[in-house]
Design an enzyme around this catalytic site. Structure first.
Site, mmCIF file in Angstrom:
data_model
loop_
_atom_site.group_PDB
_atom_site.id
_atom_site.type_symbol
_atom_site.label_atom_id
_atom_site.label_comp_id
_atom_site.label_asym_id
_atom_site.label_seq_id
_atom_site.Cartn_x
_atom_site.Cartn_y
_atom_site.Cartn_z
ATOM 1 N N SER A 21 18.669 0.980 0.864
ATOM 2 C CA SER A 21 18.510 2.423 0.717
ATOM 3 C C SER A 21 19.850 3.157 0.647
ATOM 4 C CB SER A 21 17.729 2.930 1.935
ATOM 5 O OG SER A 21 17.856 4.317 2.054
ATOM 6 N N VAL A 68 10.360 15.264 1.794
ATOM 7 C CA VAL A 68 10.553 16.664 1.389
ATOM 8 C C VAL A 68 9.925 16.996 0.033
ATOM 9 C CG1 VAL A 68 12.864 16.502 0.311
ATOM 10 C CG2 VAL A 68 12.194 18.566 1.540
ATOM 11 N N THR A 69 10.009 16.093 -0.941
ATOM 12 C CA THR A 69 9.471 16.405 -2.273
ATOM 13 C C THR A 69 7.960 16.617 -2.207
ATOM 14 O OG1 THR A 69 9.313 14.037 -2.655
ATOM 15 C CG2 THR A 69 11.220 15.184 -3.611
ATOM 16 N N ARG A 70 7.301 15.704 -1.517
ATOM 17 C CA ARG A 70 5.837 15.762 -1.446
ATOM 18 C C ARG A 70 5.387 16.904 -0.545
ATOM 19 N NH1 ARG A 70 1.211 12.558 -1.344
ATOM 20 N NH2 ARG A 70 -0.331 14.080 -1.992
ATOM 21 N N GLU A 101 20.371 5.724 2.102
ATOM 22 C CA GLU A 101 20.628 6.244 3.460
ATOM 23 C C GLU A 101 21.725 5.433 4.156
ATOM 24 O OE1 GLU A 101 19.419 8.896 5.407
ATOM 25 O OE2 GLU A 101 18.675 9.630 3.495
ATOM 26 N N ARG A 106 17.482 17.900 11.351
ATOM 27 C CA ARG A 106 17.695 16.583 11.964
ATOM 28 C C ARG A 106 18.912 16.550 12.878
ATOM 29 N NH1 ARG A 106 15.932 13.115 6.578
ATOM 30 N NH2 ARG A 106 13.799 13.885 6.658
ATOM 31 N N LEU A 162 4.773 -7.964 9.891
ATOM 32 C CA LEU A 162 6.222 -8.139 9.712
ATOM 33 C C LEU A 162 6.932 -8.608 10.969
ATOM 34 C CD1 LEU A 162 7.445 -4.941 7.893
ATOM 35 C CD2 LEU A 162 7.270 -7.239 6.968
ATOM 36 N N TYR A 198 17.293 4.860 11.187
ATOM 37 C CA TYR A 198 16.756 4.262 9.960
ATOM 38 C C TYR A 198 17.894 3.702 9.088
ATOM 39 C CZ TYR A 198 14.953 4.026 5.199
ATOM 40 O OH TYR A 198 14.643 3.608 3.924
ATOM 41 N N THR A 239 0.820 -1.220 0.000
ATOM 42 C CA THR A 239 0.000 0.000 0.000
ATOM 43 C C THR A 239 0.858 1.277 0.000
ATOM 44 O OG1 THR A 239 -0.150 -0.083 2.405
ATOM 45 C CG2 THR A 239 -1.968 -1.078 1.181
ATOM 46 N N GLY A 254 13.308 22.521 6.815
ATOM 47 C CA GLY A 254 14.568 22.334 7.535
ATOM 48 C C GLY A 254 15.771 22.772 6.696
ATOM 49 N N SER A 260 9.719 3.837 7.136
ATOM 50 C CA SER A 260 10.571 4.330 6.051
ATOM 51 C C SER A 260 10.938 5.810 6.150
ATOM 52 C CB SER A 260 9.886 4.075 4.707
ATOM 53 O OG SER A 260 8.706 4.841 4.634
HETATM 54 P P1 GDP Z 1 15.530 11.110 3.158
HETATM 55 O O1 GDP Z 1 16.652 11.382 2.227
HETATM 56 O O2 GDP Z 1 15.089 9.682 3.144
HETATM 57 O O3 GDP Z 1 15.748 11.602 4.533
HETATM 58 O O4 GDP Z 1 14.257 11.890 2.509
HETATM 59 P P2 GDP Z 1 13.456 13.207 2.948
HETATM 60 O O5 GDP Z 1 12.606 13.565 1.783
HETATM 61 O O6 GDP Z 1 12.756 13.009 4.252
HETATM 62 O O7 GDP Z 1 14.584 14.317 3.194
HETATM 63 C C1 GDP Z 1 15.484 14.673 2.186
HETATM 64 C C2 GDP Z 1 16.351 15.823 2.645
HETATM 65 O O8 GDP Z 1 15.572 17.014 2.751
HETATM 66 C C3 GDP Z 1 16.996 15.623 4.023
HETATM 67 O O9 GDP Z 1 18.349 16.006 3.941
HETATM 68 C C4 GDP Z 1 16.235 16.587 4.923
HETATM 69 O O10 GDP Z 1 17.000 17.096 6.011
HETATM 70 C C5 GDP Z 1 15.930 17.701 3.939
HETATM 71 N N1 GDP Z 1 14.820 18.542 4.386
HETATM 72 C C6 GDP Z 1 14.840 19.887 4.539
HETATM 73 N N2 GDP Z 1 13.666 20.333 5.013
HETATM 74 C C7 GDP Z 1 12.868 19.244 5.159
HETATM 75 C C8 GDP Z 1 11.523 19.080 5.613
HETATM 76 O O11 GDP Z 1 10.831 20.021 5.981
HETATM 77 N N3 GDP Z 1 11.034 17.782 5.624
HETATM 78 C C9 GDP Z 1 11.796 16.726 5.206
HETATM 79 N N4 GDP Z 1 11.258 15.485 5.208
HETATM 80 N N5 GDP Z 1 13.070 16.873 4.787
HETATM 81 C C10 GDP Z 1 13.597 18.105 4.762
#
Ligand code: GDP
Length: 323
Positions: free
Chosen positions: A123, A187-189, A125, A276, A57, A147, A10, A209, A82
């Site tokens: 990943s 972050v993209t979404r 990561e 973070r 799981l 993670y 899902t 962030g 995730s």
């Molecule tokens: P990740 O690479 O799996 O941690 O994917 P994310 O989409 O959560 O984050 C990608 C990057 O965007 C990381 O380096 C975050 O610190 C940075 N980032 C900056 N601002 C934000 C925020 O508001 N939300 C998230 N999720 N990430 C952010």
């Protein structure tokens, strides 16, 4: 006609993979865990075509039973906690769901269907505080979050089951991959949703962030094809899947806001809440092995991906608001 069992069906990747396998004529089994508020948003359009199996799981017996009843030729282990940021406040749950559960799935396959081919969702990561750039299959891991640490365990236990028991087990080291089905906290979404809300007059700021982080972002729909290709080879192996291009969060903001005629500097507010405890500053993948051995390639570029996501969120938010 082949059977596939997908955990995490899902989720973003599970839904694209299920579509892809159904299209190829597979019978697709999806593991689902009981919740009082089920969420089928990503698979609503194919919900009736997936054969649902209940399981969890963290419960080996339920997984053995799931593998028995699906009798899969291929198992795709995509389920996990995730989201990197949630792994600090929930390090043990992340360890259970993202690390130990991989052993549960491998054990279930080893016990109930040892000949099944197994895909583990590893990943980028795992590279964390990168020791070389670009990162490839041989780059040492240096995870930077609970993670990332859990994913390193999942990767090595997969390799270990391949070497210990001769299982056809592959680890796909996927760099960030996104789509309109990505969770809203990523972050993209977060950006595509934020842009849509601001454009439609429903919000006037977006709290973010670290804007300097650099990522190698691809389209999830392209990446699930690589998962399948890994399981069609003569030998099991591990592969990096990436675009080979790196962009900053700032660039992501710039592209997304300017697509709807706005300047991100007028709306983005830096909020320490989204910074973070330890950051992965940059990720850039070298997927030459996958290109050469799997013949894998991608269709959707970064700008096109961002535009696709903004378009989808504009449409969704408008529909939600009856606009
Ligand atoms: P990740 O690479 O799996 O941690 O994917 P994310 O989409 O959560 O984050 C990608 C990057 O965007 C990381 O380096 C975050 O610190 C940075 N980032 C900056 N601002 C934000 C925020 O508001 N939300 C998230 N999720 N990430 C952010």
């Amino acid at each position: 006609m082949k059977n596939a069992l997908i955990t995490g069906v899902t989720g973003q990747d599970g839904s694209y993979l299920a579509e892809f396998l159904l299209e190829k004529g597979y019978t697709v089994y999806g593991l689902r865990r009981r919740t009082s508020t089920p969420n089928y948003e990503n698979v609503q359009h194919i919900k009736d075509r997936i054969r649902w199996i209940s399981g969890d799981l963290t419960d080996l017996a339920s997984l053995i039973e799931a593998v028995r009843s699906a009798d899969p030729d291929e198992v795709y282990n995509l389920a996990a906690q995730s989201f990197v940021a949630s792994s600090w406040p929930q390090p043990l749950a992340t360890g259970q769901m993202t690390a130990l559960s991989v052993t549960n799935m491998l054990e279930a396959v080893r016990i109930a269907k040892p000949g099944a081919r197994f895909y583990q969702a590893s990943s980028s990561e795992m590279f964390g505080k990168v020791v070389e750039t670009p990162q490839k299959e041989t780059t040492p891991f240096y995870p930077r979050s609970p993670y990332g640490v859990a994913k390193v365990y999942g990767h090595w236990i997969t390799v270990n089951y391949r070497e210990s028991f001769g299982m056809f087990a592959c680890s796909g080291i996927l760099f960030n991959h996104e789509s309109p089905r990505r969770g809203l906290e990523f972050v993209t979404r977060k950006v595509s949703d934020g842009v849509a809300r601001i454009k439609l007059g429903l919000a006037n700021e977006l709290r973010m962030g670290n804007l300097d982080a650099l990522r190698d972002w691809g389209f999830a729909g392209d990446y699930v094809k690589a998962m399948w290709l890994m399981l069609q080879q003569d030998e099991p192996d591990d592969y990096v899947i990436a675009t080979g291009e790196m962009h900053s969060v700032r660039e992501l903001l710039e592209i997304a806001f300017s697509y709807v005629g706005l300047d991100y500097r007028d709306y983005v507010v830096i909020d320490p809440e989204f910074v973070r405890p330890a950051e992965v500053d940059l990720l850039l993948g070298d997927c030459s092995k996958a290109k050469e051995k799997l013949g894998w390639s991608l269709d959707v570029g970064f700008r096109e991906l961002v535009h696709m996501m903004v378009d989808a969120d504009l449409k969704r938010v408008k529909a939600e608001q009856n606009m």
